[in-house]
Design a protein around this motif. Structure first.
Motif, short mmCIF file in Angstrom:
data_model
loop_
_atom_site.label_atom_id
_atom_site.label_comp_id
_atom_site.label_asym_id
_atom_site.label_seq_id
_atom_site.Cartn_x
_atom_site.Cartn_y
_atom_site.Cartn_z
N ASP A 1 0.81 -1.22 0.00
CA ASP A 1 0.00 0.00 0.00
C ASP A 1 0.84 1.27 0.00
N ASP A 2 2.07 1.18 0.51
CA ASP A 2 2.91 2.38 0.56
C ASP A 2 3.85 2.50 -0.64
N SER A 3 3.62 1.70 -1.68
CA SER A 3 4.50 1.73 -2.84
C SER A 3 4.19 2.90 -3.76
N ALA A 4 5.22 3.55 -4.24
CA ALA A 4 5.05 4.64 -5.21
C ALA A 4 4.70 4.12 -6.59
N GLN A 5 4.82 2.81 -6.80
CA GLN A 5 4.54 2.23 -8.11
C GLN A 5 3.09 1.79 -8.28
N LEU A 6 2.25 1.96 -7.27
CA LEU A 6 0.86 1.56 -7.38
C LEU A 6 0.18 2.30 -8.52
N GLY A 7 -0.66 1.59 -9.26
CA GLY A 7 -1.45 2.23 -10.30
C GLY A 7 -1.05 1.76 -11.69
N TYR A 8 -1.98 1.84 -12.61
CA TYR A 8 -1.79 1.34 -13.97
C TYR A 8 -0.56 1.98 -14.63
#
Length: 623
Positions: free
Chosen positions: A434-441
């Motif tokens: 949840d704390d990853s900066a890479q989340l999201g398409y």
């Protein structure tokens, strides 16, 4: 599929609803309207939701994109940021002259203003309000099949919900005699569980009547011959081990498409197809019916392509459900279901405060605590196997795990291959914290940002729980990539306490500045010799900062550790139990009760707070 004449589309969604219909062979179901619809439509026998809970599933049904492609859309009650290019079907249909309405649930797990998507999104939305001559797409959601229908009108929860959404707390007397209910083999035979099943059949009766009223309105308006009727559910049912779980009961949904004669080639009247499909195919079906080019981001072909296809596969999965973390991926062929459990150190059944409002879950836990469960019923309370394989023809209740059987080695290898290919194809974000900066398409597709193949290899090694991988996990802790470090820590957590030679590396990892690395590393240390310093690390994350997701992961870790040492950090647990976030509050209250020794399966762990009340006020009811 398009003919140049745009059909009307009526899309009916019954919430939390399994295929307990006469048309699906359920002898106890009283569903004359849906049975009649199936007789003149195409029935999909093996239809599945993309996720076994509402908000991730509804994200997929709005966009045609698998929720794990665009985290945190795959995590219950999130608001994934919408990329500028991501179009939804009501927006595109409106651009092509359709009048689009939604009555009335949204819960899309996407940061969109639902009212901006639709011509009308309200309890008054109806095709009858359209401009003269406009084709329409009208979505109607039937809420009374929601799991809260089993909670009892007398409960404080139901009384509070009824202030804002009385349709969500319809309670039913059992519709069938309790002794006629067929209980699946994984559940004990108790009166409470039987009553939940019997009561839900009454909700099905009301849902079928709702469908009948809508079809009557179409007929009264002279529109039935020009309208495609599409009926499904957002995900599977609400009895224990269904909603939120990646088994048949949680993912299997009814799906019927009844179309005008000109679409008989795609949807033959009276046809039944056994091809596995998912609800992700509904969006491209809507585009095809309306003769609109399908956006490139839509990940599945339309339903008509599957009618005569026996070789398709249906994929699904779960990440965080309510307050509990998990990561499961599954694929369904025509005969088999295959699952990979990426958190094998946790049991299948974890206490979830909202679900435990149902008497069935309470009863199952009481039977477990009393030692009255047989192996088929009790296995779900134990740490889960790394891999599961079920023969649905021989074992429809999925209690006999066939993974590792020599005679099924080819089947297992093929399904594993299919699942890995799909994971890579959709760039599965579920392995990101949840704390990853890479989340999201978009973020996860920046070249070099998210080495999914390497992460997946490491996660696959972790679920084996084999000490021969220790050195590999220790090496991963030194990676510059926090996701690699996280999965190295999770791999060691799965091995704990058998982590000889990894202690020093874990101590360094426990001090990692990234919470999603530090927490599993500290939990692994805490499980190895009850290191008090490791408890200090987890408690610090549980009580520090504004990131609710980080605090929730830390409270979950504390819930599986030695209560005597967790009690030293009681102030952190009590603070979580009073937090305005529904999920952090529920996790904290449960842990506090267990530390006190006062928890029972009927303890009122769930409590309404400002966040859930706000959702109700906007008709985005907890799914």
């Amino acid at each position: 599929m398009g003919t140049g004449t745009s059909p009307n589309i009526l899309w009916i969604v019954s919430e939390d609803c399994p295929p307990w219909l006469g048309a699906y062979g359920d002898a106890l179901a009283a569903t004359p309207n849906l049975d009649a619809l199936a007789e003149r439509g195409t029935l999909f026998e093996r239809a599945y939701s993309a996720a076994p809970v509402c908000s991730p599933a509804r994200f997929g049904m709005l966009t045609g994109v698998a929720p794990e492609s665009h985290s945190p859309a795959d995590r219950m009650r999130s608001a994934a940021e919408r990329p500028s290019w991501m179009r939804t079907y009501p927006e595109l249909l409106r651009e092509h002259g359709y009048y689009c309405t939604n009555n009335a649930k949204t819960d899309y797990n996407l940061d969109v203003d639902a009212h901006s998507l639709w011509d009308d999104s309200s309890t008054a939305a109806h095709w009858r309000n359209r401009p003269d001559g406009s084709p329409f797409l009208a979505v109607f959601n039937f809420d009374a099949t929601h799991e809260s229908a089993l909670f009892g009108a007398e409960s404080a929860l139901s009384q509070a919900i009824s202030q804002f959404a009385p349709q969500m707390v319809s309670t039913f007397e059992p519709a069938v005699p309790l002794d006629e209910v067929r209980l699946p083999a994984y559940l004990p035979d108790t009166e409470e569980i039987r009553a939940d099943f019997a009561r839900y059949y009454a909700a099905i009766v009301q849902m079928d009547a709702f469908v009948g009223r809508l079809i009557d309105e179409l007929r009264d308006d002279g529109l039935e011959g020009d309208t495609v009727i599409l009926y499904t559910s957002d995900h599977g049912g609400v009895t224990p081990r269904s909603k939120r779980y990646c088994y048949e009961e949680g993912l299997h949904v009814p799906l019927i498409v009844a179309a005008p004669p000109r679409f008989a080639g795609e949807f033959p009247p009276g046809a039944r197809t056994g091809s596995p499909v998912t609800t992700l195919s509904i969006v491209p079906t809507v585009y095809a019916l309306a003769d609109i080019d399908c956006p490139a981001h839509v990940q599945q072909p339309p339903l008509g392509d599957f009618v005569a296809d026996d070789e398709s596969y249906a994929f699904g999965g779960r990440n965080r459900m309510d307050e509990r973390f998990d990561l499961v991926r599954t694929v369904r062929s025509k005969r088999y279901r295959y699952l990979r459990n990426y958190t094998p150190h946790r049991p299948v059944i974890q206490h979830q405060a909202f679900a435990w409002n149902a008497a069935g879950y309470q009863s199952w836990e009481r039977e477990h605590d009393a030692g009255r469960l047989n192996p088929a019923q009790g296995q779900w309370w134990q740490p889960k196997p790394a891999v599961e394989l079920y023969d649905l023809d021989a074992d429809p209740d999925e209690v006999n795990n066939l993974a590792g059987r020599v005679e099924l080695a080819d089947v297992e290898a093929e399904l594993r291959r299919r699942l890995r290919e799909r994971t890579l194809e959709v760039n599965d974000n579920g392995f990101l914290a949840d704390d990853s900066a890479q989340l999201g398409y978009d973020n996860s597709r920046v070249p070099g940002a998210y080495p999914l193949a390497e992460v997946l290899d490491l996660a696959d090694a972790g679920l084996e729980r084999d000490v021969r991988h220790t050195a590999r996990f220790v090496a991963a802790l030194e990676s510059p990539d926090p996701t690699i470090r996280r999965w190295g820590a999770i791999g060691l957590l799965g091995l704990a306490p058998a982590i000889a030679g990894a202690e020093d590396a874990l101590r360094r990892a426990a001090e990692d500045a990234v919470a999603s690395v530090s927490i599993p590393a500290a939990e692994a240390l805490a499980r190895t010799g009850n290191d008090p310093a490791a408890y200090e690390v987890i408690a610090r994350w549980a009580g520090d900062g504004e990131d609710v997701g980080v605090r929730l992961e830390a409270v979950n870790a504390l819930s599986y550790l030695d209560p005597e040492l967790v009690r030293h950090h009681r102030e952190v647990v009590d603070a979580a139990a009073e937090h305005p976030s529904e999920y952090l509050r529920s996790a904290g209250r449960y842990l506090a009760l267990t530390l006190d020794g006062s928890y029972t399966p009927s303890s009122p762990v769930y409590s309404l707070g400002g966040d859930i009340l706000a959702l109700m006020r906007t008709a985005q009811i907890a799914g």
